[in-house]
Scaffold this active site. Structure first.
Site, PDB file in Angstrom:
ATOM      1  N   SER A 177       0.840  -1.208   0.000  1.00  0.00           N
ATOM      2  CA  SER A 177       0.000   0.000   0.000  1.00  0.00           C
ATOM      3  C   SER A 177       0.868   1.248   0.000  1.00  0.00           C
ATOM      4  CB  SER A 177      -0.931   0.000   1.219  1.00  0.00           C
ATOM      5  OG  SER A 177      -0.191  -0.209   2.414  1.00  0.00           O
TER       6      SER A 177
ATOM      7  N   LYS B  32       4.927 -11.330   3.152  1.00  0.00           N
ATOM      8  CA  LYS B  32       3.482 -11.569   2.992  1.00  0.00           C
ATOM      9  C   LYS B  32       3.186 -11.673   1.508  1.00  0.00           C
ATOM     10  CE  LYS B  32       0.154  -8.256   3.707  1.00  0.00           C
ATOM     11  NZ  LYS B  32      -0.430  -8.129   2.357  1.00  0.00           N
TER      12      LYS B  32
ATOM     13  N   GLU C  93      -8.755  -9.494   4.788  1.00  0.00           N
ATOM     14  CA  GLU C  93      -9.076  -8.098   4.428  1.00  0.00           C
ATOM     15  C   GLU C  93     -10.445  -8.028   3.749  1.00  0.00           C
ATOM     16  OE1 GLU C  93      -6.144  -5.853   2.183  1.00  0.00           O
ATOM     17  OE2 GLU C  93      -7.513  -4.140   2.002  1.00  0.00           O
TER      18      GLU C  93
HETATM   19  O1  KIV Z   1      -0.382  -3.394   1.755  1.00  0.00           O
HETATM   20  C1  KIV Z   1      -0.912  -3.326   2.883  1.00  0.00           C
HETATM   21  O2  KIV Z   1      -0.802  -2.319   3.596  1.00  0.00           O
HETATM   22  C2  KIV Z   1      -1.663  -4.476   3.344  1.00  0.00           C
HETATM   23  C3  KIV Z   1      -2.473  -4.330   4.602  1.00  0.00           C
HETATM   24  C4  KIV Z   1      -3.583  -3.391   4.397  1.00  0.00           C
HETATM   25  C5  KIV Z   1      -2.941  -5.628   5.116  1.00  0.00           C
HETATM   26  O3  KIV Z   1      -1.632  -5.497   2.727  1.00  0.00           O
END
Ligand code: KIV
Length: 272
Positions: A50, A118, A187
């Site tokens: 993000s 992640k 999410e």
């Molecule tokens: O990219 C991100 O910030 C995320 C979170 C919102 C879980 O994947």
């Protein structure tokens, strides 16, 4: 004292073992100063992709590169010394094969020193999650509203609003947990389904726009600080930094233009 004795960073097993225990406190972080400020209060910091939108004004996360994630991952690692730091794998760097995912994820770990990575996707990513976990790379999974699939989803839509969508999402959660993910971000998942999934898998679920029943919660730091002019409906703002920054900039501009500040401010004196 050996280097080993000085390390006090939380660990992946600690996060995994918090299932049915204390809630896992997570925030995103993209840069050193904010990471340092929030580090004492959280269990896990996510360098989320993000950052493409928040830090770089991109329209979505699809343009984020591995190099950009590594740059911000290093910055966060310099700021935070107790939280588990997870770095997002950006779009296009892990989907093709478990081997390519391993090559890119191991680069992230080498170059940033972060704890884990992640990646987005449910059952379709299970083989990759297993491959990475078996080779020493802890994986946080991310299912439900997966922003890297914004084009195929046709927007950022809450998942599981009708019960006919539930079985596939439950299968995604089961598949990533069984493959070895140490936690799963849920999410944008309808509340009763997120609660149900939390009860079905034995690793912590981390909710964002999901359910208070999740084993932990994550928010984008800038959203909860009030810096996002149009945050998602579920975001609670814990500070109003947007207004504070505007006020500070206005006061500063006024002071500079008026030249009414003491000589010791904004200046250096001559050495005596
Ligand atoms: O990219 C991100 O910030 C995320 C979170 C919102 C879980 O994947």
């Amino acid at each position: 004292m050996s280097v080993q004795n000085t390390i006090r960073r939380k660990t992946v097993p600690q996060i995994r073992n918090s299932k049915n225990n204390t809630p896992v406190v997570c925030l995103t972080a993209y840069h050193a100063h904010t990471a340092r400020l929030v580090d004492p209060y959280v269990d896990l910091l996510l360098v989320g992709d993000s950052l493409g939108m928040v830090m770089h004004g991109m329209e979505n996360t699809l343009g984020v590169s591995l190099e950009l994630m590594i740059l911000h991952g290093k910055a966060v690692m310099r700021g935070a010394d107790q939280a588990v730091v997870v770095v997002d794998m950006p779009f296009g760097t892990y989907e093709e094969s478990p081997q390519i995912a391993f090559r890119n994820a191991s680069r992230v770990i080498h170059e940033t020193g972060c704890t884990a990575i992640k990646l987005e996707g449910g059952a379709r990513m299970a083989e990759t999650i297993h491959f990475l976990s078996e080779r020493g790379i802890p994986v946080m999974a991310h299912i439900g509203l997966t922003p890297q699939s914004v084009q195929t989803m046709g927007g950022y839509k809450t998942q599981g609003r009708t019960t006919d969508e539930w079985a596939a999402l439950e299968e995604d959660a089961r598949a990533v947990a069984e493959a070895g993910a140490f936690s799963v971000v849920l999410e944008g998942i309808a509340e009763p389904l997120a609660a149900r999934i939390t009860g079905q898998i034995d690793v912590p679920t981390i909710g964002i726009g999901a359910s208070p029943a999740c084993d932990g919660q994550i928010l984008v730091l800038e959203d909860m600080l009030g810096l996002n002019p149009s945050p998602a409906k579920f975001v609670k703002e814990f500070a109003s930094l947007g207004a504070a920054i505007e006020g500070a900039a206005e006061a500063y501009a006024k002071e500079v233009r008026s030249r009414h500040f003491p000589a010791k401010e904004h200046t250096y004196a001559m050495k005596k």
